[in-house]
Motif scaffolding. Structure first.
Motif, PDB file in Angstrom:
ATOM      1  N   LEU A   1      54.978  37.483  33.808  1.00  0.00           N
ATOM      2  CA  LEU A   1      56.289  37.864  34.328  1.00  0.00           C
ATOM      3  C   LEU A   1      57.423  37.199  33.571  1.00  0.00           C
ATOM      4  CD1 LEU A   1      55.583  37.836  38.166  1.00  0.00           C
ATOM      5  CD2 LEU A   1      55.483  39.735  36.570  1.00  0.00           C
ATOM      6  N   GLY A   2      57.114  36.165  32.790  1.00  0.00           N
ATOM      7  CA  GLY A   2      58.142  35.507  31.990  1.00  0.00           C
ATOM      8  C   GLY A   2      58.476  36.255  30.718  1.00  0.00           C
ATOM      9  N   LEU A   3      57.684  37.270  30.396  1.00  0.00           N
ATOM     10  CA  LEU A   3      57.891  38.021  29.148  1.00  0.00           C
ATOM     11  C   LEU A   3      58.735  39.259  29.397  1.00  0.00           C
ATOM     12  CD1 LEU A   3      54.232  37.796  27.776  1.00  0.00           C
ATOM     13  CD2 LEU A   3      56.171  36.321  27.207  1.00  0.00           C
ATOM     14  N   ARG A   4      59.878  39.091  30.023  1.00  0.00           N
ATOM     15  CA  ARG A   4      60.694  40.237  30.418  1.00  0.00           C
ATOM     16  C   ARG A   4      61.268  40.981  29.224  1.00  0.00           C
ATOM     17  NH1 ARG A   4      61.295  39.924  35.840  1.00  0.00           N
ATOM     18  NH2 ARG A   4      60.936  37.910  36.825  1.00  0.00           N
ATOM     19  N   ARG A   5      61.405  40.307  28.107  1.00  0.00           N
ATOM     20  CA  ARG A   5      61.962  40.963  26.925  1.00  0.00           C
ATOM     21  C   ARG A   5      60.868  41.618  26.087  1.00  0.00           C
ATOM     22  NH1 ARG A   5      66.695  36.827  24.662  1.00  0.00           N
ATOM     23  NH2 ARG A   5      67.936  36.788  26.595  1.00  0.00           N
ATOM     24  N   LYS A   6      59.627  41.459  26.507  1.00  0.00           N
ATOM     25  CA  LYS A   6      58.503  42.067  25.803  1.00  0.00           C
ATOM     26  C   LYS A   6      57.684  42.863  26.817  1.00  0.00           C
ATOM     27  CE  LYS A   6      58.257  38.306  22.423  1.00  0.00           C
ATOM     28  NZ  LYS A   6      57.378  37.263  21.816  1.00  0.00           N
ATOM     29  N   PRO A   7      58.161  44.038  27.186  1.00  0.00           N
ATOM     30  CA  PRO A   7      57.519  44.804  28.268  1.00  0.00           C
ATOM     31  C   PRO A   7      56.074  45.171  27.999  1.00  0.00           C
ATOM     32  CG  PRO A   7      59.141  46.149  27.100  1.00  0.00           C
ATOM     33  CD  PRO A   7      59.338  44.750  26.638  1.00  0.00           C
ATOM     34  N   VAL A   8      55.714  45.441  26.732  1.00  0.00           N
ATOM     35  CA  VAL A   8      54.327  45.800  26.425  1.00  0.00           C
ATOM     36  C   VAL A   8      53.399  44.618  26.689  1.00  0.00           C
ATOM     37  CG1 VAL A   8      52.736  46.522  24.619  1.00  0.00           C
ATOM     38  CG2 VAL A   8      55.026  47.518  24.726  1.00  0.00           C
ATOM     39  N   ALA A   9      53.799  43.425  26.222  1.00  0.00           N
ATOM     40  CA  ALA A   9      53.000  42.223  26.471  1.00  0.00           C
ATOM     41  C   ALA A   9      52.953  41.911  27.955  1.00  0.00           C
ATOM     42  CB  ALA A   9      53.582  41.035  25.698  1.00  0.00           C
ATOM     43  N   LEU A  10      54.075  42.109  28.650  1.00  0.00           N
ATOM     44  CA  LEU A  10      54.125  41.849  30.092  1.00  0.00           C
ATOM     45  C   LEU A  10      53.107  42.726  30.820  1.00  0.00           C
ATOM     46  CD1 LEU A  10      57.313  41.431  32.252  1.00  0.00           C
ATOM     47  CD2 LEU A  10      55.456  42.889  33.023  1.00  0.00           C
ATOM     48  N   LEU A  11      53.137  44.038  30.530  1.00  0.00           N
ATOM     49  CA  LEU A  11      52.230  44.960  31.201  1.00  0.00           C
ATOM     50  C   LEU A  11      50.774  44.640  30.867  1.00  0.00           C
ATOM     51  CD1 LEU A  11      54.117  48.346  30.757  1.00  0.00           C
ATOM     52  CD2 LEU A  11      53.979  46.928  32.795  1.00  0.00           C
ATOM     53  N   GLY A  12      50.505  44.320  29.607  1.00  0.00           N
ATOM     54  CA  GLY A  12      49.133  44.041  29.190  1.00  0.00           C
ATOM     55  C   GLY A  12      48.552  42.814  29.874  1.00  0.00           C
ATOM     56  N   LEU A  13      49.293  41.708  29.846  1.00  0.00           N
ATOM     57  CA  LEU A  13      48.802  40.473  30.471  1.00  0.00           C
ATOM     58  C   LEU A  13      48.728  40.606  31.986  1.00  0.00           C
ATOM     59  CD1 LEU A  13      50.651  37.727  28.373  1.00  0.00           C
ATOM     60  CD2 LEU A  13      48.256  38.419  28.233  1.00  0.00           C
ATOM     61  N   LEU A  14      49.701  41.282  32.560  1.00  0.00           N
ATOM     62  CA  LEU A  14      49.690  41.470  34.009  1.00  0.00           C
ATOM     63  C   LEU A  14      48.474  42.284  34.433  1.00  0.00           C
ATOM     64  CD1 LEU A  14      51.402  40.850  36.525  1.00  0.00           C
ATOM     65  CD2 LEU A  14      52.487  43.060  36.215  1.00  0.00           C
ATOM     66  N   PHE A  15      48.163  43.313  33.649  1.00  0.00           N
ATOM     67  CA  PHE A  15      47.005  44.153  33.955  1.00  0.00           C
ATOM     68  C   PHE A  15      45.703  43.359  33.822  1.00  0.00           C
ATOM     69  CE2 PHE A  15      43.639  46.972  32.324  1.00  0.00           C
ATOM     70  CZ  PHE A  15      43.464  47.758  33.450  1.00  0.00           C
ATOM     71  N   VAL A  16      45.552  42.623  32.715  1.00  0.00           N
ATOM     72  CA  VAL A  16      44.330  41.846  32.485  1.00  0.00           C
ATOM     73  C   VAL A  16      44.159  40.780  33.567  1.00  0.00           C
ATOM     74  CG1 VAL A  16      43.196  40.225  30.928  1.00  0.00           C
ATOM     75  CG2 VAL A  16      44.289  42.260  30.003  1.00  0.00           C
ATOM     76  N   GLY A  17      45.246  40.073  33.875  1.00  0.00           N
ATOM     77  CA  GLY A  17      45.157  39.003  34.871  1.00  0.00           C
ATOM     78  C   GLY A  17      44.807  39.508  36.259  1.00  0.00           C
ATOM     79  N   SER A  18      45.518  40.540  36.718  1.00  0.00           N
ATOM     80  CA  SER A  18      45.261  41.054  38.066  1.00  0.00           C
ATOM     81  C   SER A  18      43.901  41.726  38.157  1.00  0.00           C
ATOM     82  CB  SER A  18      46.367  42.035  38.473  1.00  0.00           C
ATOM     83  OG  SER A  18      46.474  43.083  37.523  1.00  0.00           O
ATOM     84  N   LEU A  19      43.499  42.415  37.072  1.00  0.00           N
ATOM     85  CA  LEU A  19      42.190  43.063  37.082  1.00  0.00           C
ATOM     86  C   LEU A  19      41.067  42.030  37.135  1.00  0.00           C
ATOM     87  CD1 LEU A  19      40.897  45.898  36.911  1.00  0.00           C
ATOM     88  CD2 LEU A  19      40.679  45.544  34.449  1.00  0.00           C
ATOM     89  N   ALA A  20      41.210  40.932  36.365  1.00  0.00           N
ATOM     90  CA  ALA A  20      40.190  39.882  36.378  1.00  0.00           C
ATOM     91  C   ALA A  20      40.077  39.247  37.757  1.00  0.00           C
ATOM     92  CB  ALA A  20      40.529  38.819  35.327  1.00  0.00           C
ATOM     93  N   ALA A  21      41.234  38.982  38.379  1.00  0.00           N
ATOM     94  CA  ALA A  21      41.225  38.319  39.689  1.00  0.00           C
ATOM     95  C   ALA A  21      40.562  39.191  40.752  1.00  0.00           C
ATOM     96  CB  ALA A  21      42.656  37.983  40.101  1.00  0.00           C
ATOM     97  N   TRP A  22      40.942  40.453  40.812  1.00  0.00           N
ATOM     98  CA  TRP A  22      40.413  41.309  41.867  1.00  0.00           C
ATOM     99  C   TRP A  22      38.986  41.775  41.587  1.00  0.00           C
ATOM    100  CZ3 TRP A  22      42.107  41.700  46.600  1.00  0.00           C
ATOM    101  CH2 TRP A  22      43.424  41.338  46.872  1.00  0.00           C
ATOM    102  N   THR A  23      38.622  41.899  40.328  1.00  0.00           N
ATOM    103  CA  THR A  23      37.231  42.238  40.009  1.00  0.00           C
ATOM    104  C   THR A  23      36.300  41.117  40.437  1.00  0.00           C
ATOM    105  OG1 THR A  23      37.891  43.616  38.128  1.00  0.00           O
ATOM    106  CG2 THR A  23      35.624  42.821  38.151  1.00  0.00           C
ATOM    107  N   MET A  24      36.711  39.884  40.177  1.00  0.00           N
ATOM    108  CA  MET A  24      35.881  38.739  40.555  1.00  0.00           C
ATOM    109  C   MET A  24      35.750  38.648  42.066  1.00  0.00           C
ATOM    110  SD  MET A  24      34.177  36.580  38.753  1.00  0.00           S
ATOM    111  CE  MET A  24      32.751  36.530  39.824  1.00  0.00           C
ATOM    112  N   PHE A  25      36.832  38.948  42.778  1.00  0.00           N
ATOM    113  CA  PHE A  25      36.747  38.932  44.229  1.00  0.00           C
ATOM    114  C   PHE A  25      35.787  40.009  44.725  1.00  0.00           C
ATOM    115  CE2 PHE A  25      38.261  40.748  48.288  1.00  0.00           C
ATOM    116  CZ  PHE A  25      37.940  39.677  49.101  1.00  0.00           C
ATOM    117  N   GLY A  26      35.833  41.198  44.097  1.00  0.00           N
ATOM    118  CA  GLY A  26      34.917  42.259  44.480  1.00  0.00           C
ATOM    119  C   GLY A  26      33.467  41.874  44.261  1.00  0.00           C
TER     120      GLY A  26
END
Length: 316
Positions: free
Chosen positions: A54-79
């Motif tokens: 979320l700190g990469l507001r000036r780099k939207p592509v990097a923001l979306l990529g890291l946000l997707f990887v991070g949230s996917l890893a967290a919720w996949t592990m919980f599943g």
């Protein structure tokens, strides 16, 4: 994950079943303490990665990529943890644990990882683009005399607006897959074998009776302007998707609805509004008096917008 572990308590043995092959019973096991520690660690790392993005507001592509990887890893592990620990706790003996319907938890929970993208990613970027485009249209309109739209006749004012629109074929495919998964869950459950199979039965029943109608309900929508209300509903099952009173509307226009400006395709919710977007098409863009926004794709949207504006002017 911690809450799940606390709820299971002493019912979760020292060893957890963590892998199932073709057999009904597990063929892989892990020490519960090790499995829980590893699961929490991966989940926390994913959460930290997503938060840092979320700190990469000036780099939207990097923001979306890291946000997707991070949230996917967290919720996949919980599943994975949920679908392994719960069957083990229910069986008591890890060698007798039957995954059953809990495998759907492992499949569905990663989808929650997409939610941050809706909130912090695509919508935020395209919302700004949409606002800028709207300001440009207003500025352009101030430079010339706008074309006066013909007023509605009395007969047209008394006639309800009623239009339907069909969604893409992909919705029907998704509904068929859900029905198939529900039928499989029902056919594979054995209510005499224990709590796990009862859960499988309930999940299968819910997928057919609850989830499938919701998905199919979006395959065709109906938009009506009647009794001073704008109403969007399912044209197949009739359940409402959105109802707006004329008195709540600040402005309404007919314009091209671009999915990525409204959070994507389908029945969308995002900070500050919602939308029912079937595809890139003409539709209604509504701004409410409480600053929320709503859009719906529908044919003959100019007539609907004209009628709504006439009703707003009459009620003013």
């Amino acid at each position: 994950m911690v809450l799940t572990r606390l709820i299971l308590g002493n019912s979760l043995p020292e060893i957890t079943a963590t892998h199932w092959s073709e057999s009904r019973y597990p063929d892989g096991f892990t020490m519960t303490s090790v499995f829980f520690t590893a699961s929490v660690t991966v989940t926390l790392l994913g959460a930290v990665l997503g938060q840092a993005a979320l700190g990469l507001r000036r780099k939207p592509v990097a923001l979306l990529g890291l946000l997707f990887v991070g949230s996917l890893a967290a919720w996949t592990m919980f599943g994975v943890f949920l679908s392994s620990a719960v069957p083990t706790a229910l069986a008591g003996d890890p060698t007798q644990a039957v995954s059953g319907g809990w495998i759907f938890a492992a499949m569905l929970t990663p989808l929650i990882g997409l939610a941050p993208l809706w909130i912090c990613g695509v919508f935020q970027q395209n919302s700004k683009y949409s606002r800028d485009k709207r300001k440009a249209r207003i500025a352009a309109a101030q430079g010339h005399t706008p074309v006066q739209k013909p007023a509605l006749t009395t007969a047209e004012m008394n006639q309800d607006f009623n239009e339907t629109m069909s969604g893409p074929w992909l919705i029907w495919v998704v509904a068929a897959v859900i029905i198939g998964a529900g039928v499989f869950a029902l056919s594979s459950s054995d209510t005499g074998s224990g709590a796990t199979d009862w859960i499988t039965l309930i999940i299968g029943f819910a997928m057919i009776v609850v989830v499938t109608p919701v998905v199919l309900g979006l395959a065709k929508i109906r938009v009506t302007v009647r009794n001073d209300k704008l109403r969007v509903s399912s044209a197949i099952f009739g359940f409402p998707l959105k109802t707006i009173d004329i008195s709540e509307i600040a402005t309404v226009t007919s314009e091209e609805i671009i999915p990525m400006e409204w959070g994507g395709w389908g029945w969308r919710f995002f900070p500050g509004g919602s939308a029912v977007v079937m595809r890139q098409f003409e539709g209604l863009a509504v701004e409410l008096k409480d600053q929320r926004r709503f859009a719906v794709t529908i044919g003959d949207s100019q007539r609907a917008a004209t009628k709504l504006n006439a009703l707003m002017k009459r009620g003013a």
